[in-house]
Structure formats: C-alpha cells, structure tokens
Design a protein around this motif. Sequence first.
Motif, short mmCIF file in Angstrom:
data_model
loop_
_atom_site.label_atom_id
_atom_site.label_comp_id
_atom_site.label_asym_id
_atom_site.label_seq_id
_atom_site.Cartn_x
_atom_site.Cartn_y
_atom_site.Cartn_z
N SER A 414 67.34 -69.31 14.13
CA SER A 414 68.61 -70.01 14.31
C SER A 414 69.30 -69.59 15.60
N GLN A 415 70.25 -70.43 16.00
CA GLN A 415 71.04 -70.17 17.21
C GLN A 415 72.44 -70.71 16.98
N LEU A 416 73.45 -69.93 17.39
CA LEU A 416 74.83 -70.36 17.24
C LEU A 416 75.08 -71.60 18.10
N GLU A 417 75.57 -72.65 17.48
CA GLU A 417 75.82 -73.91 18.19
C GLU A 417 77.28 -74.05 18.58
N ARG A 418 78.19 -73.69 17.69
CA ARG A 418 79.63 -73.75 18.00
C ARG A 418 80.38 -72.85 17.02
N SER A 419 81.56 -72.40 17.46
CA SER A 419 82.38 -71.52 16.63
C SER A 419 83.85 -71.89 16.80
N TYR A 420 84.60 -71.85 15.69
CA TYR A 420 86.02 -72.19 15.71
C TYR A 420 86.90 -70.95 15.52
N ILE A 421 86.27 -69.79 15.52
CA ILE A 421 87.03 -68.54 15.48
C ILE A 421 86.64 -67.72 16.70
N SER A 422 87.46 -66.74 17.04
CA SER A 422 87.35 -66.07 18.33
C SER A 422 86.01 -65.38 18.56
N TRP A 423 85.53 -64.67 17.57
CA TRP A 423 84.28 -63.94 17.78
C TRP A 423 83.56 -63.75 16.46
N ILE A 424 82.25 -63.92 16.51
CA ILE A 424 81.43 -63.61 15.34
C ILE A 424 80.17 -62.90 15.81
N PRO A 425 79.63 -62.01 15.01
CA PRO A 425 78.35 -61.36 15.36
C PRO A 425 77.21 -62.35 15.09
N SER A 426 76.87 -63.17 16.09
CA SER A 426 75.96 -64.30 15.87
C SER A 426 74.60 -63.85 15.35
N TYR A 427 74.06 -62.75 15.87
CA TYR A 427 72.75 -62.31 15.40
C TYR A 427 72.81 -61.94 13.92
N LEU A 428 73.85 -61.22 13.55
CA LEU A 428 73.99 -60.81 12.15
C LEU A 428 74.24 -62.02 11.25
N MET A 429 75.06 -62.97 11.72
CA MET A 429 75.32 -64.17 10.92
C MET A 429 74.06 -65.01 10.74
N SER A 430 73.21 -65.01 11.78
CA SER A 430 71.94 -65.72 11.66
C SER A 430 71.09 -65.11 10.56
N LYS A 431 71.04 -63.78 10.51
CA LYS A 431 70.28 -63.11 9.47
C LYS A 431 70.87 -63.39 8.09
N ILE A 432 72.20 -63.40 8.02
CA ILE A 432 72.86 -63.68 6.74
C ILE A 432 72.58 -65.12 6.31
N SER A 433 72.56 -66.06 7.27
CA SER A 433 72.26 -67.45 6.93
C SER A 433 70.88 -67.58 6.31
N GLY A 434 69.91 -66.92 6.93
CA GLY A 434 68.56 -66.93 6.37
C GLY A 434 68.50 -66.27 5.01
N PHE A 435 69.28 -65.20 4.85
CA PHE A 435 69.34 -64.50 3.58
C PHE A 435 69.89 -65.41 2.48
N VAL A 436 70.97 -66.15 2.80
CA VAL A 436 71.57 -67.06 1.82
C VAL A 436 70.60 -68.19 1.48
N LEU A 437 69.93 -68.74 2.49
CA LEU A 437 68.95 -69.79 2.23
C LEU A 437 67.85 -69.31 1.30
N ARG A 438 67.36 -68.12 1.58
CA ARG A 438 66.25 -67.60 0.78
C ARG A 438 66.66 -67.35 -0.67
N PHE A 439 67.83 -66.76 -0.88
CA PHE A 439 68.19 -66.34 -2.23
C PHE A 439 69.03 -67.36 -2.99
N ALA A 440 69.72 -68.25 -2.27
CA ALA A 440 70.53 -69.25 -2.97
C ALA A 440 69.80 -70.57 -3.13
N VAL A 441 68.85 -70.86 -2.25
CA VAL A 441 68.15 -72.15 -2.30
C VAL A 441 66.70 -71.97 -2.74
#
Length: 489
Positions: A414-441
């Motif tokens: 994954s890659q961060l496409e856009r953000s509406y808040i000032s700063w996010i740890p994009s690499y960590l959020m990418s890992k969390i996104s994959g984690f949610v996909l794996r365990f929730a879906v």
Amino acid sequence: MQCFMLQMVLLKIAFCVDGMISEDAGLKISLSSEGLFHLADAAVKFGAKELVKITLPEISGSTKAAGGTVTYDLTNMRVVNEIQPSFNVHLVLKEGVKIQISDMLVRLSGNWRYRYKIGFIDITDHGSFDAKLSGLVLSIYLSPVKTQDGKLQINTMNCAGKFNDVDLDIHSKVSWLYDLIKDNIEKSANQPCAIFEQIRTSVLNKYLLKLPMHFSVTSSLTFDYQLHDAPAINDGSVDFYLNGQFSAVETNKLFNRLPQMDQKRSGGASDRMADATVSQNLINSLVYSLKQSSYLRRVVTKNDLPKYMDGFLNTTCLTFKCFAFFIPQLGKLYPNSFVEITINSEQIPDGKILKDGILISVKNLTIDFQARFPNNSLVDLFTFAVNTSLVVSINITKDASTVFWHVGNFTFNSQLERSYISWIPSYLMSKISGFVLRFAVITEINLRGKTGLKIKSIPNIELLDTEVHFNDGFVSAGCNFRLKTKFDW
C-alpha cells in the motif's frame, strides 16, 4: 463471501471428459459412454412406461366380405401392459447415437364395432379385443442438435423396426373379423418408430426446451448459458460446448472482453461417469460481475473485528491496543468516536486459475479511513491505495452438496494517497491496514469456508464420488451420478 464459490454451482450442472475446450466456450459438458448408458437406461424405462399413456388413433374403414360390405371401427386402442426391453447404445463417431432395443412385449386392448350389409340384410355387432405384440427389433439413430436460441434438441436420423409376432383374441367366432382386426393392428399399432417419435417430440424434446438457461445465483448475480456449437460425438463421449456468462442484476452488464482461449485439458477425474470443466473465461466473467454487483466493496466497523480486538478502532484509548494510540491527534480531533474502514475496488480484479486454487489480484484497491461520531456522522481521515492478491482453494463433499473454501497466500502492498489530518505514520498505518484486512476480512471468509456452503441439488439426480482438481487455466470436477427412481420428465 459466497461469491467466491459461485463457479461451483456450475460444477453440478456441467459434465465433461478429456478433450479440447472450444474457443470462447466457458463450459464443456460431456457424458462418458457409461454415463450415456445410464441415461439411456432411464429413458428407455421411462419410454416403456409412457406407452400406457398413449391412446392409438381410431381406425375406420370398409371392405368386401362374403358377398356384402362391411364398415368397421376400431376404437379406444391403448397399451395396458408392457415388459421393459433390453437395449444397447453405440456412439457413431462424429455422427450420432445408435440405440438398439429388443425383447419388448406390449399388450393392447381396444373395442371393435362393425356393420355387415348384404342386400336388405343389415347386421351389426360390437365387442372388445386383446392383442399381444412381441419379438420387437428396433434400431434408432439419434443426433443431438443446437437450436437457434442455443438449446438442445434430439433429432431422429433413422428409425427401423417392428414387432415380429402379433397374437390376437377378438372374443368372437367371426373368422373374417379376426383377419380384419389383425391386419389393421399390424398396419397401425405395429409401428414402434411412430410411437417413439410421439414420445421424442411430445415428451423428450418438450422437456429439453423447458430446461432453464437463466439462473439467479444470488439476489444480485445471475448466470446464463447456451450451446456454443452443435454437440460432438467423439470416441467414448458426447461433448457439448457451452457459452457461460455471469452478469450483475442491477447493472445488467455482461462481461464483454472474453479472451480467445484454446486450453487443452490434463488431469481431472476421467474415471468418473461424468467430469466437469470450468474455463478461465468463466472465472473472468465471474470476477467482472462481482465487481459490477458491488461484492468487492466492504465496510469494516468495530463489530467486524474478532473479540480479542475489541476497542482497536476507538479514537479515545489508554492502551496501545487502540488505533488512536498510533495517531494521538485522532483522540483530540474526534474524541469518543470510532474508525471505519471502507475497502473498494474501482478496477476489475484479475482472476487466474492455478494448480493450487484461484488467484485473485486487485490493483489500485482503495482503503478509506473515516471517523464515525456518536451522532452517526462521518468525517474523512486518510486513504491508502493498495495492490493485493490472494488464492482461494476449493473442496467439495462426495455428494456435491456442500462446498468448502480457504483463502491463503495473502499479499498486501500500500501507499498513502491522501490525508485530511496533519500527520500520520504512513508505514505503520499501512501495516495496520493489512492487519485489519487479514483478521477482519480474510478470517471471516475462512470461518465461513470452514462451515461450507450448501448447494442446491439437481432435481432427480444424485451425485456420487465427486472430486475437484485445479489445473493451470481451468477447474475440473469428476463424479458419478444416479437418477432417482421417479424421474419426472
């Protein structure tokens, strides 16, 4: 996630054997010699029983007898009993199917009436008769054909045969009446080809025309099929090539980019009475229709996570087991809210049949993160663009009543496409996104796959010894089958 299993419905209606899949045909349906004999046995037994429902045409006429004129009527002629015949089935390469029937006995009954006039003398009489027709030798040469609308019909190329013996009891001592009735029975009732044609047109072909060519697989997905070519008679099998097409109900859009395909089959369960093959084309059609029917759009909320992840999507939290722990400003901007994740694909996924399952690849999948307030309103947080793939493996019970599946080989970039808040740890959020996909879906899909999906059975047909095989470019499934005793044509 029954959508991943829709192609298995086809495995219950499509049978095929070794050979080539015709260009652009999504399904190949064939019957082995053993399977064809089983169907012919049911058809012959059914046809023999249908005889008792047939009323033969009435016969009227006149003739000269003993210096006078006789007018007569033979009425209410019907079959009252039959003995099922023996038969053989032969495949004539590239031409048709030859069925030879013998040793059949049929008993007829009917009524006779005559008027015998000699000069001024007028004699009338009536009564009943019984006849026994035996020693049948019947040869029928059939050809399966494709109608203009892609349905199957059976044509008769040639038919020859008769009952060799006719025994008659007219319940009368009038000798000329005996000869008269016997002669008419031999001319009219002793016509097994005419009787067969009546059964073929009014029962068999009528039944084939009623077979549905449109199926509602789910409330938003349908499947249509028709013959692609005229059925082919090969050595050891009758092969039918069909066009199969999934479509989305709400859009009514068909998959219109079928590639040219000429895939040779290998492996499979060719020792079965029947063997089904689903081609890559049909999988392409399925994946396209899943996209059109919004099956690939998914919203993950706090209720979709497993128990041990309770509170993970909270925006206000005190431990690291919380989404906002990694983005502290979420708790400040949107306290006491919950993160929702929307997964959506704007592009058509690629589906590819491999030896270990169906590889589904999705490019430019979007994962939108939003915060849901206590008043139920939503605000956008950030969006990731994702490339992902997974492999779906499939198995089926011996009686083809339940299908099981498992999703594995999950990859995620994954890659961060856009953000509406000032700063996010994009690499960590990418890992969390994959984690949610794996365990929730993925976990939910596999839990459902372990329970299995019940498949609607084919009326009056019992499937046995079913096996599924994955090959490069197609899925095959072999089975034996048995027609139930009371087969309803």
